[in-house]
Design an enzyme around this catalytic site. Structure first.
Site, mmCIF file in Angstrom:
data_model
loop_
_atom_site.group_PDB
_atom_site.id
_atom_site.type_symbol
_atom_site.label_atom_id
_atom_site.label_comp_id
_atom_site.label_asym_id
_atom_site.label_seq_id
_atom_site.Cartn_x
_atom_site.Cartn_y
_atom_site.Cartn_z
ATOM 1 N N PHE A 167 -25.992 -67.021 56.547
ATOM 2 C CA PHE A 167 -25.406 -66.021 57.436
ATOM 3 C C PHE A 167 -25.273 -64.668 56.742
ATOM 4 O O PHE A 167 -25.055 -63.659 57.413
ATOM 5 C CB PHE A 167 -23.996 -66.451 57.865
ATOM 6 N N ALA A 223 -25.450 -61.205 55.437
ATOM 7 C CA ALA A 223 -26.305 -60.069 55.796
ATOM 8 C C ALA A 223 -25.450 -58.843 56.055
ATOM 9 O O ALA A 223 -24.288 -58.946 56.445
ATOM 10 C CB ALA A 223 -27.126 -60.382 57.045
ATOM 11 N N ASP A 228 -31.911 -61.319 67.667
ATOM 12 C CA ASP A 228 -32.918 -60.944 68.661
ATOM 13 C C ASP A 228 -33.404 -59.512 68.463
ATOM 14 O O ASP A 228 -34.436 -59.114 69.014
ATOM 15 C CB ASP A 228 -32.385 -61.130 70.086
ATOM 16 N N TYR A 279 -31.690 -51.906 60.060
ATOM 17 C CA TYR A 279 -31.093 -53.242 60.106
ATOM 18 C C TYR A 279 -32.084 -54.268 60.636
ATOM 19 O O TYR A 279 -32.351 -55.289 59.982
ATOM 20 C CB TYR A 279 -29.833 -53.236 60.978
ATOM 21 N N LYS A 313 -34.004 -57.537 58.783
ATOM 22 C CA LYS A 313 -33.908 -58.925 59.236
ATOM 23 C C LYS A 313 -35.287 -59.490 59.562
ATOM 24 O O LYS A 313 -35.569 -60.658 59.254
ATOM 25 C CB LYS A 313 -32.977 -59.021 60.440
ATOM 26 N N ASN A 355 -23.214 -61.822 69.762
ATOM 27 C CA ASN A 355 -22.077 -62.742 69.725
ATOM 28 C C ASN A 355 -20.767 -61.998 69.951
ATOM 29 O O ASN A 355 -20.638 -60.816 69.623
ATOM 30 C CB ASN A 355 -21.992 -63.435 68.362
ATOM 31 N N LEU A 398 -18.660 -53.582 68.980
ATOM 32 C CA LEU A 398 -18.209 -53.044 70.259
ATOM 33 C C LEU A 398 -16.894 -53.628 70.756
ATOM 34 O O LEU A 398 -15.938 -52.896 71.043
ATOM 35 C CB LEU A 398 -19.300 -53.258 71.319
ATOM 36 N N VAL A 416 -18.677 -44.324 73.666
ATOM 37 C CA VAL A 416 -19.740 -45.034 74.371
ATOM 38 C C VAL A 416 -21.045 -44.272 74.152
ATOM 39 O O VAL A 416 -21.150 -43.086 74.504
ATOM 40 C CB VAL A 416 -19.437 -45.143 75.883
ATOM 41 N N TYR A 417 -22.032 -44.957 73.586
ATOM 42 C CA TYR A 417 -23.307 -44.300 73.296
ATOM 43 C C TYR A 417 -24.066 -43.941 74.572
ATOM 44 O O TYR A 417 -24.230 -44.791 75.470
ATOM 45 C CB TYR A 417 -24.200 -45.208 72.455
ATOM 46 N N ARG A 439 -27.135 -43.365 69.862
ATOM 47 C CA ARG A 439 -27.571 -43.799 68.540
ATOM 48 C C ARG A 439 -29.069 -43.540 68.377
ATOM 49 O O ARG A 439 -29.860 -43.711 69.315
ATOM 50 C CB ARG A 439 -27.280 -45.292 68.395
ATOM 51 N N HIS A 452 -32.015 -46.230 69.620
ATOM 52 C CA HIS A 452 -31.202 -47.237 70.297
ATOM 53 C C HIS A 452 -32.037 -48.046 71.286
ATOM 54 O O HIS A 452 -32.609 -47.501 72.235
ATOM 55 C CB HIS A 452 -30.058 -46.538 71.045
#
Length: 354
Positions: free
Chosen positions: A83, A85, A137, A161, A165, A191, A201, A217-218, A291, A294
């Site tokens: 896990f 990261a 994902d 990021y 991954k 999650n 968030l 809020v983006y 962002r 995004h």
């Protein structure tokens, strides 16, 4: 059975420790974490006496080859679930290097240390060993208004990021393809649930709302994510570790697509109802500059894990989000404790100029 769980003091890692030790009363976890800003031993403070007896903690960084080899020599584990990261996209935009180091090099260090111990002189592998890489994902990139990510969707990451991954996933795959190492990769949707660090968030907006602070809020807030309760994710990881076919990747999703702004407004309603505070309302919402890079929409096709391993998510979103909001209200002291000076400085840097 004894397994090494890296990132054990983080959000999903700590939830998995609780789940696994409860699910398997005869098994032991070696929990490893470097206790960076998001890793907090307080996340594991509710382990029962029996669970504590079967949980051994080691403070270590997965990029430290010497430390990792010593730990794997000290504890002959049957498997590794990774896990550990760096996970926050905004942080990866500000400082990509730490993401590349932890997520790519750290994964390689774990793989190579396990290979040294598990690989036999005859070129095979010790029975019952497995390395499970917990991924995201986000490695698939973004979707239009229709369609879903499957396990064969080409990797197309858009942030430092997600790129780190995706790279780590490919290193895991290479250890299977080259050396025959028994591995699995899981890729999960967003999650939510207990113990999540308040830069993400849901805990961020809960904390801000309780303090009557603006909720950033983006863009237009219409980015779509597929939300999954963390307990359902833990069950899926367990199934893949126990029964997943070697070398296979499994997508894990909640079949619950929601716009970010919809999530935010729902939580504000729940908070107002639960606290009776009229100042917690939509007036706290503040739209900020979007962002960089995004992704607009994520959506998981989880039919493979449902078909092959008979997994289904059990917690409906309305139930899970109410349970989650209640948990944060009941654990305000925990929330206050984890908001360190470092986190405050990052928050100001990331949102103040927007």
């Amino acid at each position: 059975m004894k397994i090494l769980v890296t990132g054990a003091a983080g959000f999903i890692g700590s939830n998995f420790v609780y789940y696994y030790l409860s699910r398997y009363p005869e098994r032991t976890i070696i929990g490893l974490d470097n206790l960076s800003y998001a890793g907090n031993l307080e996340n594991l403070s509710l382990l029962s006496p029996d669970q504590k007896a079967r949980f051994v903690f080691e403070k270590a960084d997965i990029t430290d080859t010497v430390q990792i080899k010593k730990i794997l020599s000290k504890y002959p584990v049957d498997g590794i679930i990774n896990f550990a990261a760096e996970t926050h996209v905004d942080r990866s935009i500000h400082d990509p290097q730490v993401f590349l180091k932890t997520n790519i090099l750290g994964t390689h260090v774990l793989l190579d240390a396990a290979k040294t111990i598990w690989h036999t002189k005859e070129g095979g592998w010790e029975d019952g060993k497995k390395f499970l890489q917990v991924s995201t994902d986000e490695v698939y990139g973004t979707l239009g208004p229709s369609g879903y990510f499957t396990e064969t969707t080409p990797l197309d990451p858009h942030s430092p990021y997600s790129a780190s991954k995706a790279s780590a996933d490919l290193v895991v795959k290479a250890y299977h393809d080259t050396y025959g190492m028994p591995v699995n990769i899981t890729r999960c949707s967003n999650n939510y649930g207990p113990w999540q660090f308040p830069e993400k968030l849901i805990p961020l907006l809960i904390q801000n709302a309780l303090l009557h602070r603006e909720i950033p809020v983006y863009g237009d807030g219409k980015q779509i994510r597929d939300w999954l309760y963390v307990g359902d994710h833990c069950r899926a990881i367990d199934l893949v570790y126990e029964s997943g076919k070697t070398g296979e990747t499994y997508n894990i999703g909640g079949n619950n697509e929601r716009e970010n702004i919809v999530i935010i407004k729902k939580i504000l309603v729940l908070l107002q109802d639960m606290t009776g505070d009229p100042h917690i309302n939509d007036n706290l919402i503040s739209y900020v500059k979007d962002r960089l890079g995004h992704d607009r929409r994520y959506a998981i096709d989880a039919s493979k894990i449902k078909r092959d391993l008979h997994w289904e998510h059990k917690v409906p979103f309305d139930e899970g989000i109410e349970r989650t909001v209640r948990w944060y209200l009941d654990h305000r002291e925990w929330m206050a404790n984890v908001i360190s000076g470092e986190y405050t400085k990052f928050y100001e840097k990331n949102y103040e100029d927007r």
